[in-house]
Design a protein around this motif. Structure first.
Motif, mmCIF file in Angstrom:
data_model
loop_
_atom_site.group_PDB
_atom_site.id
_atom_site.type_symbol
_atom_site.label_atom_id
_atom_site.label_comp_id
_atom_site.label_asym_id
_atom_site.label_seq_id
_atom_site.Cartn_x
_atom_site.Cartn_y
_atom_site.Cartn_z
ATOM 1 N N GLU A 5 0.853 -1.184 0.000
ATOM 2 C CA GLU A 5 0.000 0.000 0.000
ATOM 3 C C GLU A 5 0.890 1.234 0.000
ATOM 4 O O GLU A 5 2.068 1.167 0.364
ATOM 5 C CB GLU A 5 -0.938 -0.016 1.223
ATOM 6 C CG GLU A 5 -1.990 1.083 1.227
ATOM 7 C CD GLU A 5 -2.798 1.125 -0.044
ATOM 8 O OE1 GLU A 5 -2.408 1.904 -0.936
ATOM 9 O OE2 GLU A 5 -3.793 0.393 -0.179
ATOM 10 N N ILE A 6 0.324 2.363 -0.408
ATOM 11 C CA ILE A 6 1.051 3.625 -0.431
ATOM 12 C C ILE A 6 0.609 4.481 0.747
ATOM 13 O O ILE A 6 -0.592 4.695 0.955
ATOM 14 C CB ILE A 6 0.786 4.394 -1.741
ATOM 15 C CG1 ILE A 6 1.222 3.572 -2.950
ATOM 16 C CG2 ILE A 6 1.515 5.741 -1.729
ATOM 17 C CD1 ILE A 6 2.701 3.301 -3.020
ATOM 18 N N ASN A 7 1.570 4.942 1.530
ATOM 19 C CA ASN A 7 1.295 5.967 2.530
ATOM 20 C C ASN A 7 1.263 7.294 1.779
ATOM 21 O O ASN A 7 2.297 7.782 1.319
ATOM 22 C CB ASN A 7 2.389 5.968 3.596
ATOM 23 C CG ASN A 7 2.146 7.001 4.682
ATOM 24 O OD1 ASN A 7 1.710 8.111 4.422
ATOM 25 N ND2 ASN A 7 2.454 6.633 5.913
ATOM 26 N N SER A 8 0.093 7.883 1.626
ATOM 27 C CA SER A 8 -0.070 9.061 0.777
ATOM 28 C C SER A 8 0.501 10.320 1.405
ATOM 29 O O SER A 8 0.616 11.353 0.738
ATOM 30 C CB SER A 8 -1.554 9.263 0.436
ATOM 31 O OG SER A 8 -2.317 9.389 1.614
ATOM 32 N N VAL A 9 0.857 10.273 2.693
ATOM 33 C CA VAL A 9 1.523 11.410 3.339
ATOM 34 C C VAL A 9 3.036 11.283 3.192
ATOM 35 O O VAL A 9 3.724 12.190 2.730
ATOM 36 C CB VAL A 9 1.115 11.505 4.823
ATOM 37 C CG1 VAL A 9 1.866 12.643 5.498
ATOM 38 C CG2 VAL A 9 -0.384 11.724 4.948
ATOM 39 N N ALA A 10 3.566 10.112 3.568
ATOM 40 C CA ALA A 10 5.006 9.867 3.423
ATOM 41 C C ALA A 10 5.400 9.664 1.969
ATOM 42 O O ALA A 10 6.570 9.800 1.607
ATOM 43 C CB ALA A 10 5.415 8.651 4.246
ATOM 44 N N LYS A 11 4.406 9.314 1.133
ATOM 45 C CA LYS A 11 4.637 9.042 -0.295
ATOM 46 C C LYS A 11 5.631 7.902 -0.488
ATOM 47 O O LYS A 11 6.497 7.941 -1.374
ATOM 48 C CB LYS A 11 5.096 10.310 -1.023
ATOM 49 C CG LYS A 11 4.068 11.434 -0.995
ATOM 50 C CD LYS A 11 4.556 12.670 -1.721
ATOM 51 C CE LYS A 11 3.468 13.732 -1.784
ATOM 52 N NZ LYS A 11 3.008 14.189 -0.478
ATOM 53 N N LYS A 12 5.501 6.892 0.352
ATOM 54 C CA LYS A 12 6.321 5.698 0.254
ATOM 55 C C LYS A 12 5.459 4.475 0.510
ATOM 56 O O LYS A 12 4.308 4.578 0.932
ATOM 57 C CB LYS A 12 7.487 5.767 1.249
ATOM 58 C CG LYS A 12 8.498 6.876 0.944
ATOM 59 C CD LYS A 12 9.674 6.832 1.907
ATOM 60 C CE LYS A 12 10.700 7.902 1.575
ATOM 61 N NZ LYS A 12 11.871 7.861 2.491
ATOM 62 N N THR A 13 6.039 3.293 0.275
ATOM 63 C CA THR A 13 5.265 2.061 0.351
ATOM 64 C C THR A 13 5.318 1.428 1.734
ATOM 65 O O THR A 13 6.288 1.562 2.468
ATOM 66 C CB THR A 13 5.777 1.040 -0.673
ATOM 67 O OG1 THR A 13 7.187 0.897 -0.525
ATOM 68 C CG2 THR A 13 5.458 1.479 -2.082
ATOM 69 N N ALA A 14 4.243 0.707 2.048
ATOM 70 C CA ALA A 14 4.147 -0.078 3.273
ATOM 71 C C ALA A 14 3.703 -1.487 2.900
ATOM 72 O O ALA A 14 3.052 -1.693 1.869
ATOM 73 C CB ALA A 14 3.156 0.555 4.254
ATOM 74 N N TYR A 15 4.049 -2.454 3.754
ATOM 75 C CA TYR A 15 3.759 -3.857 3.461
ATOM 76 C C TYR A 15 3.183 -4.543 4.700
ATOM 77 O O TYR A 15 3.614 -4.280 5.827
ATOM 78 C CB TYR A 15 5.033 -4.594 3.026
ATOM 79 C CG TYR A 15 5.731 -3.928 1.875
ATOM 80 C CD1 TYR A 15 5.385 -4.213 0.559
ATOM 81 C CD2 TYR A 15 6.736 -2.989 2.099
ATOM 82 C CE1 TYR A 15 6.018 -3.584 -0.500
ATOM 83 C CE2 TYR A 15 7.380 -2.351 1.047
ATOM 84 C CZ TYR A 15 7.008 -2.655 -0.253
ATOM 85 O OH TYR A 15 7.629 -2.025 -1.294
ATOM 86 N N VAL A 16 2.224 -5.420 4.489
ATOM 87 C CA VAL A 16 1.727 -6.288 5.549
ATOM 88 C C VAL A 16 1.699 -7.716 5.014
ATOM 89 O O VAL A 16 1.527 -7.938 3.821
ATOM 90 C CB VAL A 16 0.319 -5.879 6.045
ATOM 91 C CG1 VAL A 16 0.365 -4.531 6.741
ATOM 92 C CG2 VAL A 16 -0.683 -5.836 4.900
ATOM 93 N N TRP A 17 1.898 -8.678 5.909
ATOM 94 C CA TRP A 17 1.867 -10.077 5.499
ATOM 95 C C TRP A 17 1.650 -10.951 6.722
ATOM 96 O O TRP A 17 1.674 -10.481 7.856
ATOM 97 C CB TRP A 17 3.160 -10.455 4.778
ATOM 98 C CG TRP A 17 4.397 -10.516 5.614
ATOM 99 C CD1 TRP A 17 4.976 -11.619 6.181
ATOM 100 C CD2 TRP A 17 5.241 -9.413 5.992
ATOM 101 N NE1 TRP A 17 6.112 -11.280 6.869
ATOM 102 C CE2 TRP A 17 6.298 -9.928 6.770
ATOM 103 C CE3 TRP A 17 5.205 -8.036 5.746
ATOM 104 C CZ2 TRP A 17 7.303 -9.123 7.301
ATOM 105 C CZ3 TRP A 17 6.201 -7.244 6.276
ATOM 106 C CH2 TRP A 17 7.235 -7.781 7.041
#
Length: 475
Positions: free
Chosen positions: A350-362
């Motif tokens: 997913e994209i953190n639209s504030v940090a403008k970077k990606t995040a991951y969950v699994w």
């Protein structure tokens, strides 16, 4: 969000972090009635500020003893977890059953007549002698369901579904795009992949389904687990249209011990179906599966992740929306997971639209085979600590940079070290380091004043391990 099984008890959970994933609290913990469980669950968070955050939850519930199934869609307060509205609650028994569900929204770039934004839900269902794929739409910010469409009726067996929103400058009205799987029998684990979209607007009827798996060598009838993503921004791709991408598992010619992550892309997403194939990860000696793909409108890239089962790795990769050299995606991280405790992680990006970077969950595993929900991100202090505590790392500061930047490499033993800077399209632009260095901390000063403002990638390779990071240059 995730589902939990504890013996005979089941529940779904939503966790919330307000510090970029360093700490988490329970937003909603919802136990299910006895003998009920959730075979599928999806959620989307909408809102342009904290006070207006809303969490839309779509879930399929099943009770095998009662031979009953339920599809429930709820709007929750993003700050308290309380239910604001129940948008849909459908209960069926006997020969009818809900199978898969997916949810998406246009809240970041609303489509025509979305007030203030729209939420779409795609689901698959068994009805008597056939299966179906259906679409529900709220165009009023989750106040109510305003449209319903039957996308397809099939005598095959529909299962996993995936949903995405797309638009571009020319195709500014906005559309929803879907992908799903159909299997020959209920017992089959592989089958066919189809796609369709809303025709003219998000609230229009849908196109005739178009089959994708038979466009890829060795995939026809041997595919599963589709994930769809679409370009959504205010510019056009090089075709004057918008790009869509579908990834899926492929058991090569039916060999379930040789799964590959295959993909197709269509750069005329609103129009014809000139789909082109590519392989994201494939090989006869490895098994790769469970892809997830999204679009990042900040940098106009598709971001993807998947499970390298043989190597026990979760890589992160990306590709520009114009799909240059589609077989070769830029590796952002070869492995963002730390452990080798993966069986069915089903990673999500997913994209953190504030940090403008990606995040991951699994989903990882604890001793005894129990699941463990995991989080990491490009911007996460937690993630950086996990890596630096056990691996060599290459970092850059300041970032964003104006003028000169310092690259730092930490070697725990003498090793070959290279550091390069790349464009978003994967073109090598500069070499910062290239040689054999002793153990210790090494700093490399780079003058980047000649680069134009924008986003770049740097890749550091120490011995046989590579790491990729995002570099912002400002003027």
């Amino acid at each position: 969000g995730y589902t939990v099984e504890e013996g005979s008890s089941h529940k779904w959970m939503i966790m919330r972090s307000t510090d970029n994933g360093e700490t988490w609290s329970v937003l909603r913990e919802q136990p299910l009635a006895p003998d009920w469980y959730n075979p599928d669950f999806d959620m989307v968070v909408c809102g342009i500020n904290e006070s207006e955050l809303a969490v839309y939850v779509a879930r399929v519930s099943q009770n095998d003893y009662l031979d009953a199934s339920e599809l429930l869609i709820s709007k929750l307060d993003g700050n308290t977890g309380n239910t604001l509205t129940t948008l849909w609650d459908s209960y069926v028994t006997g020969d009818e059953k809900f199978n898969g569900v997916a949810i998406a929204s246009d809240y970041r770039l609303p489509a025509l007549n979305s007030i203030p934004y729209s939420v779409g839900v795609l689901y698959s269902k068994k009805i008597l002698d056939h299966d179906s794929v259906n679409f529900l739409l709220s165009t009023n910010g989750g106040a109510s369901i305003t449209y319903y469409y039957l996308i397809t009726k099939t005598y095959y067996y529909t299962r996993k579904v995936s949903l995405a929103y797309g638009r571009s400058q020319t195709m500014s009205d906005g559309h929803f795009f879907a992908a799903w799987e159909e299997r020959n029998t209920p017992a089959d684990d592989i089958g066919m992949i189809y796609t369709a979209r809303s025709i003219s607007y998000i609230y229009s009827p849908w196109t005739v389904p178009y089959r994708l798996d038979d466009l890829v060598v060795g995939s026809a009838g041997f595919s599963r687990n589709p994930s769809i993503a679409c370009q959504f921004n205010n510019i056009d791709n090089v075709m004057g249209n918008l790009t869509e991408v579908v990834l899926f598992d492929r058991a090569f010619e039916g060999n379930i011990f040789d799964f590959d992550v295959m993909g197709l892309y269509n750069m005329e997403g609103v129009g014809y179906n000139p789909w082109q194939m590519f392989g994201l990860s494939y090989g006869s000696q490895t098994s790769d599966m469970q892809p997830d793909v999204i679009f990042d409108p900040e940098y106009n890239n598709f971001q993807a992740t998947y499970f390298k089962k043989t190597d026990q790795k979760l890589p992160a990769v990306m590709k520009h929306m114009n799909m240059p050299d589609p077989y070769n995606w830029t590796v952002v991280s070869e492995q963002y997971n730390d452990g080798d405790n993966l069986t069915n992680p089903y990673p999500k990006v997913e994209i953190n639209s504030v940090a403008k970077k990606t995040a991951y969950v699994w989903n990882a595993e604890r001793t005894g085979g129990n699941g463990m929900a995991m989080f990491d991100a490009e911007y996460s202090v937690v993630g950086q600590q996990e890596i630096s505590g056990k691996e060599n790392v290459v970092t850059v500061f300041p970032n964003p940079v104006h003028g000169k930047a310092t690259f730092l490499a930490i070697l725990d033993k003498p090793a070959k070290l290279t550091i390069h800077i790349y464009s978003l399209q994967g073109k090598e632009l500069a070499t910062i380091a290239d040689g054999i260095f002793p153990s210790g901390r090494h700093r490399f000063l780079a003058d980047l004043s000649g680069f134009t403002a924008g986003c770049y990638f740097y890749r550091g390779t120490i011995a046989d391990r590579s790491e990729t990071g995002r570099l912002m240059i400002v003027k």
